[in-house]
Design a protein around this motif. Structure first.
Motif, PDB file in Angstrom:
ATOM      1  N   LEU A 142       1.175  -1.558   0.352  1.00 29.48           N
ATOM      2  CA  LEU A 142      -0.494  -0.403   0.050  1.00 29.48           C
ATOM      3  C   LEU A 142       0.652   1.275  -0.152  1.00 29.48           C
ATOM      4  O   LEU A 142       2.457   0.903   0.392  1.00 29.48           O
ATOM      5  CB  LEU A 142      -0.602  -0.143   1.026  1.00 29.48           C
ATOM      6  N   ASP A 143       0.726   3.083  -0.284  1.00 30.34           N
ATOM      7  CA  ASP A 143       1.098   3.609  -0.338  1.00 30.34           C
ATOM      8  C   ASP A 143       1.454   4.394   1.007  1.00 30.34           C
ATOM      9  O   ASP A 143       2.289   5.116   1.536  1.00 30.34           O
ATOM     10  CB  ASP A 143       0.367   4.571  -0.976  1.00 30.34           C
ATOM     11  N   VAL A 144       0.222   3.548   2.285  1.00 32.33           N
ATOM     12  CA  VAL A 144       0.824   4.199   3.478  1.00 32.33           C
ATOM     13  C   VAL A 144       0.336   2.743   4.314  1.00 32.33           C
ATOM     14  O   VAL A 144      -0.570   1.984   4.446  1.00 32.33           O
ATOM     15  CB  VAL A 144      -0.576   5.002   3.862  1.00 32.33           C
ATOM     16  N   PHE A 145       1.312   2.694   5.696  1.00 33.32           N
ATOM     17  CA  PHE A 145       1.289   2.011   6.897  1.00 33.32           C
ATOM     18  C   PHE A 145       0.838   2.786   7.639  1.00 33.32           C
ATOM     19  O   PHE A 145       1.994   3.359   8.422  1.00 33.32           O
ATOM     20  CB  PHE A 145       2.264   1.243   6.808  1.00 33.32           C
ATOM     21  N   ASN A 146      -0.196   3.046   9.026  1.00 36.66           N
ATOM     22  CA  ASN A 146      -0.402   3.474   9.993  1.00 36.66           C
ATOM     23  C   ASN A 146      -0.130   2.652  11.409  1.00 36.66           C
ATOM     24  O   ASN A 146      -1.225   1.219  11.391  1.00 36.66           O
ATOM     25  CB  ASN A 146      -1.983   4.191   9.826  1.00 36.66           C
ATOM     26  N   ILE A 147      -0.245   3.488  12.082  1.00 36.96           N
ATOM     27  CA  ILE A 147       0.075   2.223  13.817  1.00 36.96           C
ATOM     28  C   ILE A 147      -1.020   3.043  14.708  1.00 36.96           C
ATOM     29  O   ILE A 147      -0.228   4.581  14.416  1.00 36.96           O
ATOM     30  CB  ILE A 147       1.242   1.807  14.561  1.00 36.96           C
ATOM     31  N   VAL A 148      -1.537   2.634  15.412  1.00 44.71           N
ATOM     32  CA  VAL A 148      -2.102   3.414  16.465  1.00 44.71           C
ATOM     33  C   VAL A 148      -1.717   2.655  17.444  1.00 44.71           C
ATOM     34  O   VAL A 148      -2.864   1.235  17.997  1.00 44.71           O
ATOM     35  CB  VAL A 148      -4.004   3.383  16.001  1.00 44.71           C
ATOM     36  N   ALA A 149      -1.466   3.254  19.130  1.00 43.17           N
ATOM     37  CA  ALA A 149      -1.586   2.493  20.123  1.00 43.17           C
ATOM     38  C   ALA A 149      -2.586   3.487  20.763  1.00 43.17           C
ATOM     39  O   ALA A 149      -2.539   4.609  21.690  1.00 43.17           O
ATOM     40  CB  ALA A 149      -0.447   3.266  20.723  1.00 43.17           C
ATOM     41  N   VAL A 150      -3.412   1.956  21.855  1.00 45.66           N
ATOM     42  CA  VAL A 150      -4.642   2.770  22.747  1.00 45.66           C
ATOM     43  C   VAL A 150      -4.406   2.116  24.170  1.00 45.66           C
ATOM     44  O   VAL A 150      -3.810   1.097  23.649  1.00 45.66           O
ATOM     45  CB  VAL A 150      -5.799   2.389  21.994  1.00 45.66           C
ATOM     46  N   SER A 151      -4.771   2.401  24.255  1.00 46.48           N
ATOM     47  CA  SER A 151      -4.442   1.910  26.539  1.00 46.48           C
ATOM     48  C   SER A 151      -5.489   1.139  26.472  1.00 46.48           C
ATOM     49  O   SER A 151      -5.259  -0.046  27.564  1.00 46.48           O
ATOM     50  CB  SER A 151      -4.849   2.924  27.621  1.00 46.48           C
ATOM     51  N   ASP A 152      -7.124   0.826  26.056  1.00 49.37           N
ATOM     52  CA  ASP A 152      -8.033  -0.158  26.554  1.00 49.37           C
ATOM     53  C   ASP A 152      -8.089  -1.267  24.790  1.00 49.37           C
ATOM     54  O   ASP A 152      -8.917  -0.784  24.043  1.00 49.37           O
ATOM     55  CB  ASP A 152      -9.292   0.292  26.807  1.00 49.37           C
ATOM     56  N   PHE A 153      -7.467  -2.157  25.106  1.00 47.69           N
ATOM     57  CA  PHE A 153      -7.151  -3.070  24.301  1.00 47.69           C
ATOM     58  C   PHE A 153      -7.316  -4.329  25.169  1.00 47.69           C
ATOM     59  O   PHE A 153      -5.968  -5.028  25.269  1.00 47.69           O
ATOM     60  CB  PHE A 153      -6.064  -3.047  23.483  1.00 47.69           C
ATOM     61  N   ASN A 154      -7.931  -5.376  24.522  1.00 49.79           N
ATOM     62  CA  ASN A 154      -7.779  -6.842  24.789  1.00 49.79           C
ATOM     63  C   ASN A 154      -6.320  -7.930  24.620  1.00 49.79           C
ATOM     64  O   ASN A 154      -5.953  -8.809  24.935  1.00 49.79           O
ATOM     65  CB  ASN A 154      -9.351  -7.467  24.720  1.00 49.79           C
ATOM     66  N   MET A 155      -6.882  -6.997  23.205  1.00 51.51           N
ATOM     67  CA  MET A 155      -4.700  -7.860  23.042  1.00 51.51           C
ATOM     68  C   MET A 155      -3.437  -6.911  22.913  1.00 51.51           C
ATOM     69  O   MET A 155      -3.710  -6.327  23.235  1.00 51.51           O
ATOM     70  CB  MET A 155      -5.199  -8.701  21.377  1.00 51.51           C
ATOM     71  N   GLY A 156      -2.901  -7.884  22.187  1.00 50.73           N
ATOM     72  CA  GLY A 156      -1.128  -7.143  22.295  1.00 50.73           C
ATOM     73  C   GLY A 156      -1.118  -5.820  21.368  1.00 50.73           C
ATOM     74  O   GLY A 156      -1.182  -4.830  21.058  1.00 50.73           O
ATOM     75  N   ALA A 157      -1.807  -6.755  19.707  1.00 56.05           N
ATOM     76  CA  ALA A 157      -1.809  -5.959  18.521  1.00 56.05           C
ATOM     77  C   ALA A 157      -3.032  -6.966  17.550  1.00 56.05           C
ATOM     78  O   ALA A 157      -3.221  -7.971  18.408  1.00 56.05           O
ATOM     79  CB  ALA A 157      -0.424  -5.448  18.436  1.00 56.05           C
ATOM     80  N   MET A 158      -2.882  -5.594  16.800  1.00 57.81           N
ATOM     81  CA  MET A 158      -3.895  -5.986  15.106  1.00 57.81           C
ATOM     82  C   MET A 158      -3.512  -6.139  14.178  1.00 57.81           C
ATOM     83  O   MET A 158      -3.491  -4.414  13.649  1.00 57.81           O
ATOM     84  CB  MET A 158      -5.637  -5.994  15.917  1.00 57.81           C
ATOM     85  N   GLU A 159      -3.311  -6.998  13.409  1.00 54.35           N
ATOM     86  CA  GLU A 159      -2.374  -6.267  12.043  1.00 54.35           C
ATOM     87  C   GLU A 159      -3.453  -6.739  10.985  1.00 54.35           C
ATOM     88  O   GLU A 159      -3.524  -6.290   9.756  1.00 54.35           O
ATOM     89  CB  GLU A 159      -2.142  -8.135  11.160  1.00 54.35           C
ATOM     90  N   ASN A 160      -4.692  -5.698  11.591  1.00 54.35           N
ATOM     91  CA  ASN A 160      -5.288  -5.240  10.189  1.00 54.35           C
ATOM     92  C   ASN A 160      -4.923  -4.581   9.451  1.00 54.35           C
ATOM     93  O   ASN A 160      -3.972  -3.800   9.549  1.00 54.35           O
ATOM     94  CB  ASN A 160      -6.391  -4.112  11.041  1.00 54.35           C
TER      95      ASN A 160
END
Length: 885
Positions: free
Chosen positions: A259-277
């Motif tokens: 893709l032309d962009v790759f974004n990561i967002v960090a949030v404090s309330d999350f059930n998992m470690g991370a998600m690869e959307n």
């Protein structure tokens, strides 16, 4: 896919054997999502067509939960209420065209009330999604299954003051203000077909850092990491890790970002470690934010690994996804293997391998030996959220590693390239994956496939018969796989046994001798229950180095004596087996002590101390490796070896005895190491600097195990002089084992420094939860009433309640049963708002059957109390039922 057999809570069991293709396929999804805190409107336009693999007159069945329907139109014509059926599980339209058609729905959802943190939710002012595994159905009606791949276009609208940042999957195609309002919009288009579990959006007032990456073909990619405002600098290491991950995947696996962009967002309330959307990874902020003042070396390494893991999913999970959730290991186990290889290349391969095996043994081996045991690819489930397990992830990675060992690096690389070529844009199965390696290697992998279908940790017995006068050495291997729930009998597995022969001077003698049958690149393949390998032409006594690099995830039992193990510990050229040999001797000493024998003055113990002193003081060795050697087995390790009728008090006493013994008898060596590895250089998270801190802090742990005023002074001084979080936490953890006013002062100081930093404060809670003193449970109960404790924050719950249950085995397994009751109470309380997190906590009971009878009965009663509660979620009911089954 639903079996008629129902579980006790009325939920259907899902079985792999019942898989059927979907009735309809969705070529394109157009979403218009208008964000409001309590009344978000979601308009969906699906371009559907009948699946040629299913009957043409099949009804349209869409999943949906907690959706308020406002409108439904089929090919632009509103449907009457009699033309569709809505249940608490979804939407069914009996009569749909036997041709391509469109379905438009408009629903309302309440993000602020979504405490489950699945679907679209709003937390701390940020709109966020989590759709894996089955969260998209809480956003709109859809065939929410991984084998329905669609192209998504998403328009997101919100008040500018509420959410100035609007992010979605893919590339942003347009954005602007909504005329005459205080609102704005952004349209995101993802050209790559994906399953609904990879859908994502984020809206909020966030800070960001930006960077760029040039792919191997010269394409420019814009990189962005979005975090809570004021914490942008703490995302710099994550950005660096992302760029290194992108380059590594090109160089090692030939995978370029698309893709032309790759974004990561960090949030404090999350059930998992991370998600690869796709194109928009959403992270628990603990795996993004890191600085010398707030993060330990372990935190930095975790950020690096998790950033890499989620990025690598772009190909192993996104471009090629799972046909159904039974194939979860196909993306998770494979991607864990890839992130392990990345970390090995970035840091120390030997140290990384030891760390991974320690994690496997402490989590997955324990899972394999208890009531929650299941195959890498399970054949049935009730709640898929409960199968994001160490077996799927860590054992799944070990299966990939064995495959590479059996085929060799070249054939493995050919198989991976064939997999990428043949299945790009598809939803694949384990069979599809293995077929690529069969083609690439021209080898039948039918028996190897048992690793995906048989649960349990195989036991590999090795009987060594050496006849020095004849110059021969024979090793007879015998494998067995224990019975597990639903699988009483097992077939022999394919075990790659990497090995060497260590001579008196440490040289590998394999090139000097004849071997029958011949090894393949130092690997013996055991594909039957019992087989013998014979070496001849030995001119001196050799010690076999078995299972080098932990080449198969098995429990190895051999008749090698302590002297043989100490030779391996001193001389083996394989770093893993060198560590393993010394660890095995420590375990033997522990078992002797735990069973009532007195090993302190034994020759074995004396030789062990001498060997540890030699390795510890060897400045030619990697300090991180020496740190691991000087870290004795813990409670969980010894419990696993005892195996049944475990008394946690006796186990803990033995572990503490060994730590004190080593601290006392290695005292001068440890003190010298502690002094030599002090640093006056500014903190750096690089692997070399972290290795020196790891060694110094491992030495500190042993020195303070001796107790007394000197130990307290050392730990207190270590805490006070720390200029980084790694050393500060090492001092605090050391003090937490000693207790007393110096600890109280340190805890007060730590809280005063970091009371407003949520992530760091989690460490403060955890230190107090895992301290193994008798007051631990009273302290944890008090902390649940602390103003900074919140049941709504998964990280905080894991930091206190979860840390106590999983990280303080001696106090969780109290003889009065209070630890079990405490956890059960919190599981039931949490189940009403976040069932997924509650189920994860309940899995802390996974080893209850190995306990001595009194504790076993108390644990069983608490599990039965949980299982018997009315209105239990499917997540928790599943864990409770399987634990008791």
């Amino acid at each position: 896919m639903k079996d008629e057999k129902m579980t006790t809570d009325g939920a259907p069991r899902i079985r792999l054997s019942d898989y059927r293709p979907p009735n309809h396929l969705v070529d394109a999804v157009e979403l218009d999502i208008r964000l409001e805190p309590e009344r978000t409107q979601v308009r969906s336009r699906l371009s559907l067509r009948p699946n040629p693999e299913r009957p043409g007159d099949a009804p349209l069945v869409l999943d949906g939960e907690d959706l308020e329907i406002l409108a439904i139109m089929l090919d632009g014509i509103p449907l009457a209420r009699s033309e569709f059926v809505v249940s608490d599980r979804g939407l069914t339209i009996a009569a749909v065209p036997d041709r391509p058609f469109t379905l438009e729905t408009t629903v309302l959802i309440d993000p602020s009330a979504n405490t489950r943190l699945m679907g679209l939710y709003r937390s701390n002012g940020v709109y966020c999604t989590q759709c894996e595994a089955e969260g998209f159905r809480r956003i709109t009606f859809f065939p929410d299954r991984p084998d329905v791949l669609s192209v998504y276009t998403t328009r997101i609208e919100a008040r500018k003051s509420d959410a100035p940042v609007l992010l979605g999957n893919g590339n942003r195609s347009s954005a602007g203000d909504v005329p005459g309002t205080d609102r704005h919009f952004a349209i995101w288009h993802d050209p790559f077909p994906k399953p609904s579990y990879l859908f994502a959006l984020v809206g909020g007032d966030l800070g960001r850092i930006v960077d760029g990456f040039t792919t191997q073909s010269g394409r420019q990619v814009r990189l962005g990491i979005y975090v809570e405002k004021g914490k942008e600098d703490r995302a710099r290491y994550a950005m660096d890790a992302l760029k290194r991950s992108m380059r590594w995947d090109e160089e090692v696996f030939g995978r370029e970002y698309d893709l032309d962009v790759f974004n990561i967002v960090a949030v404090s309330d999350f059930n998992m470690g991370a998600m690869e959307n796709k194109g928009l990874n959403i992270f628990n902020d603990r795996y993004v934010l890191a600085s010398a003042e707030t993060a330990t070396d372990h935190d930095f390494a975790s950020v690096e690994a998790v950033i890499a893991h989620e990025y690598f999913h772009n190909w192993t999970g996104n471009r090629i996804t799972c046909r159904d959730w039974f194939q979860l290991c196909l993306k998770e186990g494979l991607t864990v293997f890839r992130d392990q290889e990345f970390t090995s290349d970035m840091r120390s391969r030997a140290v990384k391998r030891i760390q991974d095996v320690r994690l496997l043994r402490s989590h997955q081996f324990v899972e394999d030996s208890g009531p929650l045991a299941h195959p890498v690819r399970p054949e049935t489930y009730r709640e898929i959220n409960n199968f994001y397990t160490a077996t799927v992830y860590e054992k799944g990675a070990e299966v990939i590693r064995m495959l590479k060992a059996l085929l060799g690096p070249d054939a493995f690389a050919r198989g991976m390239n064939l997999y990428f070529k043949e299945h790009d844009g598809r939803a694949a199965t384990v069979e599809d994956f293995l077929a690529c390696f069969e083609k690439a290697s021209r080898r039948d992998l039918t028996q190897f496939k048992l690793w995906y279908s048989q649960a349990g940790t195989p036991e590999l017995a090795a009987s060594v018969d050496q006849r020095a006068a004849e110059g021969t050495l024979e090793i007879t291997f015998e494998q067995s796989v224990p019975a597990t729930p639903g699988q009483p009998k097992k077939e022999p597995m394919v075990l790659p046994i990497a090995m060497g022969l260590v001579g008196e001077d440490g040289r590998d003698m394999l090139p000097e001798v004849k071997c029958e049958p011949a090894l393949k690149n130092g690997v013996f393949e055991l594909d039957r229950q019992r087989a013998t390998i014979r070496f001849s032409g030995l001119k001196e006594r050799a010690v076999p180095s078995l299972l080098r690099g932990f080449s198969a995830p098995v429990r190895l039992v051999s008749n090698l004596g302590s002297d043989d193990m100490l030779r391996l510990g001193a001389l083996d050229s394989d770093p893993f087996n060198r560590w393993q040999a010394l660890h095995a001797v420590m375990m033997k000493v522990l078992l002797d002590h735990q069973s009532g024998r007195s090993p302190e003055g034994s020759p074995t113990t004396a030789d062990l101390v001498a060997a540890l002193a030699q390795v510890g003081a060897d400045e030619a060795l990697d300090p991180a490796f020496r740190a691991l050697v000087l870290s004795p087995p813990g409670d969980t390790d010894l419990t696993r070896e005892v195996g049944h009728d475990v008394d946690p008090d006796a186990v803990h006493h033995a572990v503490e005895w060994l730590r004190e013994l080593l601290g006392r008898q290695l005292g001068s060596t440890l003190e010298d190491i502690y002094r030599r590895h002090a640093s006056n250089e500014p903190y750096s998270p690089d692997a070399t600097s972290a290795a020196h801190r790891a060694l110094r802090n491992a030495v500190l742990s042993l020195l303070v195990a001796t107790g007394g005023d000197d130990a307290t002074s050392l730990a207190g001084e270590h805490y006070r002089r720390a200029d980084n979080m790694t050393d500060r936490m090492a001092g605090l953890l050391a003090l937490s084992r000693l207790r007393g006013p110096v600890l109280d002062e340190a805890l007060e100081d730590f809280y005063g420094r970091f009371r407003d930093d949520t992530l760091v404060l989690d460490k403060w809670f955890t230190v107090q939860a895992i301290a193994p003193d008798e007051d631990a449970l009273d302290r944890v109960e008090r902390l649940t009433g602390h103003p900074r404790f919140a049941m709504s924050n998964p990280n905080r719950v894991r930091a206190l309640v979860g840390a106590f249950a999983s990280g303080n085995p001696v106090q969780f397994n109290r003889k009065d049963g209070r630890g079990y009751a405490f956890l059960a109470d919190h599981v039931l309380k949490l189940d009403r708002q976040n069932p997924q997190l509650a189920a994860r906590l309940l899995s802390s009971f996974r080893s209850w059957r190995v306990l001595e009878p009194q504790r076993r009965e108390l644990a069983r009663r608490e599990l039965e109390r949980v299982a018997g509660m009315d209105g239990l979620s499917r997540d928790v009911a599943d864990i409770a039922e399987r634990s008791l089954g």
